[in-house]
Structure formats: structure tokens, C-alpha cells
Design an enzyme around this catalytic site. Structure first.
Site, PDB file in Angstrom:
ATOM      1  N   CYS A  65      41.522  80.365  48.929  1.00  0.00           N
ATOM      2  CA  CYS A  65      40.440  81.080  49.613  1.00  0.00           C
ATOM      3  C   CYS A  65      39.952  82.145  48.632  1.00  0.00           C
ATOM      4  CB  CYS A  65      40.893  81.635  50.961  1.00  0.00           C
ATOM      5  SG  CYS A  65      42.208  82.867  50.920  1.00  0.00           S
ATOM      6  N   GLY A  66      39.248  83.154  49.119  1.00  0.00           N
ATOM      7  CA  GLY A  66      38.704  84.133  48.190  1.00  0.00           C
ATOM      8  C   GLY A  66      39.794  84.877  47.437  1.00  0.00           C
ATOM      9  N   GLY A  70      44.349  84.942  52.990  1.00  0.00           N
ATOM     10  CA  GLY A  70      44.109  84.397  54.331  1.00  0.00           C
ATOM     11  C   GLY A  70      44.806  83.064  54.551  1.00  0.00           C
ATOM     12  N   HIS A  98      63.561  79.349  42.830  1.00  0.00           N
ATOM     13  CA  HIS A  98      64.464  80.261  43.553  1.00  0.00           C
ATOM     14  C   HIS A  98      64.250  80.246  45.064  1.00  0.00           C
ATOM     15  CE1 HIS A  98      65.394  83.187  39.964  1.00  0.00           C
ATOM     16  NE2 HIS A  98      65.444  81.903  39.603  1.00  0.00           N
ATOM     17  N   ARG A 134      73.678  81.167  44.370  1.00  0.00           N
ATOM     18  CA  ARG A 134      73.046  82.362  44.948  1.00  0.00           C
ATOM     19  C   ARG A 134      71.707  82.054  45.611  1.00  0.00           C
ATOM     20  NH1 ARG A 134      71.590  82.028  39.696  1.00  0.00           N
ATOM     21  NH2 ARG A 134      69.670  82.996  38.961  1.00  0.00           N
TER      22      ARG A 134
HETATM   23  C1  RB5 Z   1      36.053  84.676  53.034  1.00  0.00           C
HETATM   24  O1  RB5 Z   1      34.982  85.517  52.776  1.00  0.00           O
HETATM   25  C2  RB5 Z   1      37.330  85.351  52.625  1.00  0.00           C
HETATM   26  O2  RB5 Z   1      37.646  86.321  53.547  1.00  0.00           O
HETATM   27  C3  RB5 Z   1      38.445  84.343  52.514  1.00  0.00           C
HETATM   28  O3  RB5 Z   1      38.091  83.366  51.586  1.00  0.00           O
HETATM   29  C4  RB5 Z   1      39.771  84.874  52.017  1.00  0.00           C
HETATM   30  O4  RB5 Z   1      39.609  85.642  50.884  1.00  0.00           O
HETATM   31  C5  RB5 Z   1      40.619  85.536  52.992  1.00  0.00           C
HETATM   32  O5  RB5 Z   1      41.732  85.953  52.660  1.00  0.00           O
END
Ligand code: RB5
Length: 151
Positions: A65-66, A70, A98, A134
Site C-alpha cells: 500500500c502507500g 495499512g 527468526h 531459541r
Molecule cells: C491510501 O491513500 C493509503 O492510506 C494506503 O495506501 C496505505 O498507505 C495505508 O496504510
């Protein structure tokens, strides 16, 4: 190895480099999209990749994602998923050796496609050392927490 891949629009700029590297390594790719830079919701893709692993369709996953955050948070809501953002090759490999990491999360607004390819290789060529010693002791403690808190 079978590898599930998914991204939102923020991770889309990395996806082709990741897919190409997976194929170059001789592994099979399951691509769950997205397939353009049109705005999407990252949980939709994290859910698909997590389910692909939990169903046995794929052994590992790469989510983008960006920021990588997320998709990482979403994936870790699934029992049996061990996802982490890793933007350096040491962490991308050590997370597997690990910690039994099974999903690598990358940020398309943080790293380049070339870096994403290098991280993909580090992640997919690493093997877990969590069968004994471990690392096993620590992984067992993580599983105790997981079993206590995930229904
Ligand atoms: C989208 O704009 C962005 O919020 C998403 O890609 C990501 O970075 C979220 O963690």
C-alpha cells in the site's frame, strides 16, 4: 514456492517489479490486484492475500500500500498470519529466519520498484530457522499469545 500478491493504488507502482522478481526466482504468482492506480481500499487486498495463505493456495504473500502499514495491520488480524513492513533486506530476510514472517508488506510511497524487487528476493529466499532452539522457544511464546487472544 507459491506467492500471493496484492496491493492498493498506493502500492500499485511496486507490483510489477515484485511480480517479475517472483517469476525470475522460479516461483508461482497469484496476483489479487489491484490492477491500476485508481483509488481502492487496502483491506480488500490484504484479506485476499491472507486467505490465500490460510487456505494453502500460497505459502507466502507480499502486500503493498502507500506505506505498507495499512495492509500489515489488516493481515495481522488473521490467526496464522505473521506480517511485517520491511524496507531493508536484513529485516525482510530475518523476519522469516527468526520470526516465521509469512507476509512482507511494502510501501509504494516509501521505496522504489528496484528496492521492492531486492526486498522480494531477500524475503522469498530466506528459510525459517524456527523449528528448534531459541527461535522456536520465542515463536511458541508468540503462539501462546495468539491462541489466548484470537478466537
Ligand atoms: C491510501 O491513500 C493509503 O492510506 C494506503 O495506501 C496505505 O498507505 C495505508 O496504510
Amino acid at each position: 514456492m507459491k506467492v500471493a500478491v496484492g496491493c492498493d493504488h498506493g502500492g500499485f507502482p511496486l507490483k510489477q517489479a515484485v511480480v517479475d522478481k517472483i517469476k525470475q526466482l522460479g516461483f508461482e504468482v497469484f496476483d489479487f490486484g489491484t490492477n491500476s492506480s485508481d483509488s481502492t481500499d487496502y483491506p480488500d487486498f490484504a484479506i485476499k492475500v491472507a486467505n490465500a495463505i490460510l487456505s494453502g493456495q500460497a505459502e507466502r504473500g507480499i502486500l503493498m500500500c502507500g506505506s505498507g502499514v495499512g495492509v500489515c495491520i489488516t493481515a495481522n488480524k488473521f490467526k496464522g498470519i505473521y506480517a511485517s513492513v520491511a524496507h531493508d533486506v536484513y529485516t525482510a530476510a530475518q523476519g522469516v529466519t527468526h520470526d516465521n514472517m509469512n507476509i512482507l508488506c511494502l510501501g509504494g510511497r516509501v521505496i522504489s520498484p528496484t528496492q521492492a524487487a531486492a526486498l522480494t528476493e531477500a524475503f522469498l529466499t530466506a528459510n525459517s530457522e524456527g523449528q528448534e532452539g531459541r527461535h522456536l522457544r520465542r515463536i511458541k511464546k508468540v503462539l501462546e499469545v495468539e491462541n489466548k487472544n484470537f478466537k
